[in-house]
Enzyme design. Structure first.
Site, PDB file in Angstrom:
ATOM      1  N   HIS A  81       0.864  -1.189   0.000  1.00 14.50           N
ATOM      2  CA  HIS A  81       0.000   0.000   0.000  1.00 14.50           C
ATOM      3  C   HIS A  81       0.893   1.229   0.000  1.00 14.50           C
ATOM      4  O   HIS A  81       0.815   2.060   0.903  1.00 14.50           O
ATOM      5  CB  HIS A  81      -0.908   0.058   1.242  1.00 14.50           C
ATOM      6  CG  HIS A  81      -2.072  -0.873   1.209  1.00 14.50           C
ATOM      7  ND1 HIS A  81      -2.690  -1.318   2.336  1.00 14.50           N
ATOM      8  CD2 HIS A  81      -2.746  -1.425   0.167  1.00 14.50           C
ATOM      9  CE1 HIS A  81      -3.688  -2.114   2.011  1.00 14.50           C
ATOM     10  NE2 HIS A  81      -3.742  -2.194   0.703  1.00 14.50           N
ATOM     11  N   HIS A 113     -11.796  -7.768  -6.809  1.00 17.74           N
ATOM     12  CA  HIS A 113     -11.458  -6.531  -6.082  1.00 17.74           C
ATOM     13  C   HIS A 113     -10.499  -5.737  -6.960  1.00 17.74           C
ATOM     14  O   HIS A 113      -9.654  -6.324  -7.634  1.00 17.74           O
ATOM     15  CB  HIS A 113     -10.818  -6.966  -4.758  1.00 17.74           C
ATOM     16  CG  HIS A 113     -10.177  -5.918  -3.934  1.00 17.74           C
ATOM     17  ND1 HIS A 113     -10.711  -4.682  -3.723  1.00 17.74           N
ATOM     18  CD2 HIS A 113      -9.017  -5.960  -3.208  1.00 17.74           C
ATOM     19  CE1 HIS A 113      -9.914  -3.996  -2.899  1.00 17.74           C
ATOM     20  NE2 HIS A 113      -8.878  -4.744  -2.588  1.00 17.74           N
ATOM     21  N   GLU A 155      -8.091  -3.355  -6.217  1.00 18.32           N
ATOM     22  CA  GLU A 155      -6.762  -2.837  -5.860  1.00 18.32           C
ATOM     23  C   GLU A 155      -5.720  -3.425  -6.808  1.00 18.32           C
ATOM     24  O   GLU A 155      -5.808  -4.600  -7.195  1.00 18.32           O
ATOM     25  CB  GLU A 155      -6.430  -3.160  -4.392  1.00 18.32           C
ATOM     26  CG  GLU A 155      -6.937  -2.068  -3.460  1.00 18.32           C
ATOM     27  CD  GLU A 155      -6.201  -2.044  -2.118  1.00 18.32           C
ATOM     28  OE1 GLU A 155      -6.501  -2.881  -1.267  1.00 18.32           O
ATOM     29  OE2 GLU A 155      -5.332  -1.157  -1.944  1.00 18.32           O
ATOM     30  N   ASP A 212      -2.881  -4.694  -6.693  1.00 13.28           N
ATOM     31  CA  ASP A 212      -2.168  -5.951  -6.431  1.00 13.28           C
ATOM     32  C   ASP A 212      -2.940  -7.145  -6.984  1.00 13.28           C
ATOM     33  O   ASP A 212      -2.370  -8.223  -7.154  1.00 13.28           O
ATOM     34  CB  ASP A 212      -1.870  -6.137  -4.938  1.00 13.28           C
ATOM     35  CG  ASP A 212      -3.064  -5.943  -4.035  1.00 13.28           C
ATOM     36  OD1 ASP A 212      -3.938  -5.127  -4.370  1.00 13.28           O
ATOM     37  OD2 ASP A 212      -3.129  -6.599  -2.982  1.00 13.28           O
ATOM     38  N   HIS A 245     -12.276  -5.913   2.049  1.00 17.41           N
ATOM     39  CA  HIS A 245     -12.191  -4.696   2.831  1.00 17.41           C
ATOM     40  C   HIS A 245     -12.512  -3.432   2.051  1.00 17.41           C
ATOM     41  O   HIS A 245     -12.356  -2.314   2.567  1.00 17.41           O
ATOM     42  CB  HIS A 245     -10.770  -4.582   3.430  1.00 17.41           C
ATOM     43  CG  HIS A 245      -9.697  -4.344   2.386  1.00 17.41           C
ATOM     44  ND1 HIS A 245      -8.940  -3.199   2.379  1.00 17.41           N
ATOM     45  CD2 HIS A 245      -9.308  -5.032   1.307  1.00 17.41           C
ATOM     46  CE1 HIS A 245      -8.084  -3.226   1.372  1.00 17.41           C
ATOM     47  NE2 HIS A 245      -8.296  -4.335   0.710  1.00 17.41           N
ATOM     48  N   ASP A 300      -9.013 -10.772  -0.559  1.00 13.84           N
ATOM     49  CA  ASP A 300      -8.148 -10.370   0.563  1.00 13.84           C
ATOM     50  C   ASP A 300      -8.512 -11.057   1.895  1.00 13.84           C
ATOM     51  O   ASP A 300      -7.639 -11.241   2.752  1.00 13.84           O
ATOM     52  CB  ASP A 300      -8.227  -8.852   0.775  1.00 13.84           C
ATOM     53  CG  ASP A 300      -7.355  -8.084  -0.213  1.00 13.84           C
ATOM     54  OD1 ASP A 300      -6.275  -8.590  -0.575  1.00 13.84           O
ATOM     55  OD2 ASP A 300      -7.755  -6.984  -0.612  1.00 13.84           O
ATOM     56  N   TYR A 327      -2.376  -9.021   9.447  1.00 15.93           N
ATOM     57  CA  TYR A 327      -3.213  -8.659   8.301  1.00 15.93           C
ATOM     58  C   TYR A 327      -4.600  -8.225   8.784  1.00 15.93           C
ATOM     59  O   TYR A 327      -5.119  -7.181   8.396  1.00 15.93           O
ATOM     60  CB  TYR A 327      -3.313  -9.873   7.389  1.00 15.93           C
ATOM     61  CG  TYR A 327      -3.848  -9.637   6.012  1.00 15.93           C
ATOM     62  CD1 TYR A 327      -2.997  -9.422   4.943  1.00 15.93           C
ATOM     63  CD2 TYR A 327      -5.212  -9.675   5.762  1.00 15.93           C
ATOM     64  CE1 TYR A 327      -3.492  -9.232   3.668  1.00 15.93           C
ATOM     65  CE2 TYR A 327      -5.716  -9.487   4.491  1.00 15.93           C
ATOM     66  CZ  TYR A 327      -4.844  -9.271   3.439  1.00 15.93           C
ATOM     67  OH  TYR A 327      -5.344  -9.093   2.177  1.00 15.93           O
ATOM     68  N   HIS A 386      -3.720 -13.471  -0.983  1.00 20.81           N
ATOM     69  CA  HIS A 386      -2.350 -13.314  -0.465  1.00 20.81           C
ATOM     70  C   HIS A 386      -2.037 -14.491   0.460  1.00 20.81           C
ATOM     71  O   HIS A 386      -2.880 -14.902   1.259  1.00 20.81           O
ATOM     72  CB  HIS A 386      -2.213 -12.038   0.376  1.00 20.81           C
ATOM     73  CG  HIS A 386      -2.427 -10.772  -0.372  1.00 20.81           C
ATOM     74  ND1 HIS A 386      -1.547 -10.297  -1.318  1.00 20.81           N
ATOM     75  CD2 HIS A 386      -3.421  -9.852  -0.305  1.00 20.81           C
ATOM     76  CE1 HIS A 386      -2.008  -9.150  -1.793  1.00 20.81           C
ATOM     77  NE2 HIS A 386      -3.141  -8.859  -1.209  1.00 20.81           N
TER      78      HIS A 386
HETATM   79 FE1  FEO Z   1      -7.115  -4.903  -1.068  1.00 19.90          FE
HETATM   80 FE2  FEO Z   1      -4.741  -7.283  -1.641  1.00 19.90          FE
HETATM   81  O1  FEO Z   1      -5.686  -5.697  -1.985  1.00 19.90           O
END
Ligand code: FEO
Length: 395
Positions: free
Chosen positions: A23, A79, A81, A83, A145, A164, A192, A225
């Site tokens: 992030h 999602h 984001e 990543d 999230h 996530d 996390y 992840h």
């Molecule tokens: Fe909310 Fe792994 O990105």
């Protein structure tokens, strides 16, 4: 290296051993991370989530090791984001006619990131897409999230891909939870949760009840992840329920910064008071301690006691970020207190106390201020603060 998770389901993601900040520079990742991406072969070929763009070429090679990427029919983006969505522009060059399945909010966020006229298909909770022998089922997971977050479930394989949720920033040699160090795994899973999911705890609890209430079998939980939960996969769901309840341990954390050691000596005296009442504590010097590790410690503890000397009529700048985290992460079931030295004006303790109240962390005893270096009576007042907080912790 590609891993076959079960027949016709492949992990084609990336292990990022070198990642130390995530992030941007907001989150420390001492053990690296992974960007998990899953390929499913049925009558249709489905890709679930992509990877962060610096790794897109290696990721494409992983996909090519299983299938010609042009044959991908459906891409699920749980999602937006980067990543997880960073590989979309590349893979959609290879499979321009693939349907891009997103949540309603995902349509907005992915469009907002990439500005491309892709073939979007928005789904909502309960929607099903047949892919041959099996079906994909979708569950919106708003604020787990992000507003766009979504879970995908593969029938027939009993595979939950919750993006996530249930993840860890944890680079490992092997892909499954039963192949890694359990202590490390749970350290990273908790860090996390504490750093990313804490503010959404009431929603986490509700979402888990909703998913469990569906009564669908779950043989594997494959987050975006870290490792995949294969052995006793619901163990992490049980942990999330516990963490979402935010029931703290009967412990305290003392966070401080200091210019000429006066506030450090006060912190240690506060610790003496806690110990005298039998309450375990940890002290963190915020100028030299990783903020995200401290957040995990705050998450676990009942009491958070903050100390700063006064500088420029405020707190030391190293204390401000943790105050901001206390606001943003909306911890529940905490108590707090403040202390600090000063030379001239002495506002720091009041500033911390007011901030704790704004964060809905009750201040359980008056703060202690010491002018210049603390005298024995000041240190005794700090120990008294420690004892009073300890009694509140035990009650
Ligand atoms: Fe909310 Fe792994 O990105």
């Amino acid at each position: 290296m590609v891993t076959e998770l079960m027949k016709d389901v492949y992990w084609v993601g990336i292990v990022d051993w070198g990642l130390r900040k995530f992030h941007g520079h907001e989150l420390s990742t001492h053990r690296g991370s992974t960007y998990n991406s899953y390929l499913i072969r049925d009558e249709k070929t489905v890709l679930v989530d992509t990877v962060w763009s610096p790794f897109k070429k290696e990721w494409l090679e992983n996909i090519k090791a299983v299938i010609d990427p042009a044959k991908i029919d459906i891409i699920v983006a749980n999602h937006a984001e980067p990543d997880h969505s960073g590989g979309l522009p590349l893979i959609l060059q290879y499979a321009p006619n693939a349907e891009l399945v997103v949540s309603k909010r995902g349509m907005e966020s992915i469009e907002g990131h990439y500005h491309r006229p892709w073939k979007f298909r928005a789904v909502k909770t309960g929607d099903r897409i047949p892919i041959g022998k099996n079906e994909l089922v979708f569950i919106e997971a708003t604020m787990l999230h992000w507003p766009d977050s979504m879970f995908a479930y593969l029938t027939g394989k009993n595979l939950l891909m919750p993006n996530d949720a249930f993840g860890q920033h944890y680079a490992t040699a092997f892909r499954f939870n039963d192949e890694v160090d359990q202590e490390e795994l749970y350290e990273e899973a908790l860090k996390y949760y504490a750093n990313i999911l804490t503010p959404f705890s009431p929603l986490v609890s509700k979402k888990i009840d909703e998913v469990v209430g569906l009564g669908v079998p779950v043989d594997m939980i494959a987050p975006s992840h870290g490792v995949i939960w294969r052995r006793d996969p619901l163990q992490i769901v049980t942990k999330y329920k516990q963490w979402a309840a935010q029931t703290p341990e009967r412990t305290a954390v003392i966070l401080y910064d200091t210019m000429w050691e006066a506030t450090r000596r006060m912190a240690e005296a506060v610790g003496d008071g806690l110990a005298a009442e039998g309450v375990p504590y940890k002290i963190f010097h915020m100028a030299v301690t990783d903020r995200n590790d401290v957040i995990t410690e705050i998450f676990k503890a009942k009491a958070v006691i903050l100390g700063s000397c006064t500088v420029n009529q405020g707190v030391l700048p190293t204390i401000s970020p943790i105050l901001e985290d206390l606001r943003g992460l909306r911890f529940q079931n905490k108590i707090g207190a403040a202390f600090g030295s000063y030379g001239w004006s002495g506002e720091s303790v009041k500033i911390i106390e007011e901030h704790l109240q704004r964060c809905k962390i009750p201040v359980v005893c008056p703060g202690v201020r010491a002018k210049w270096q603390p005298k024995p009576a000041d240190l005794e007042a700090c120990a008294g603060l420690g004892r009073e907080v300890a009694r509140a912790v035990k009650s």
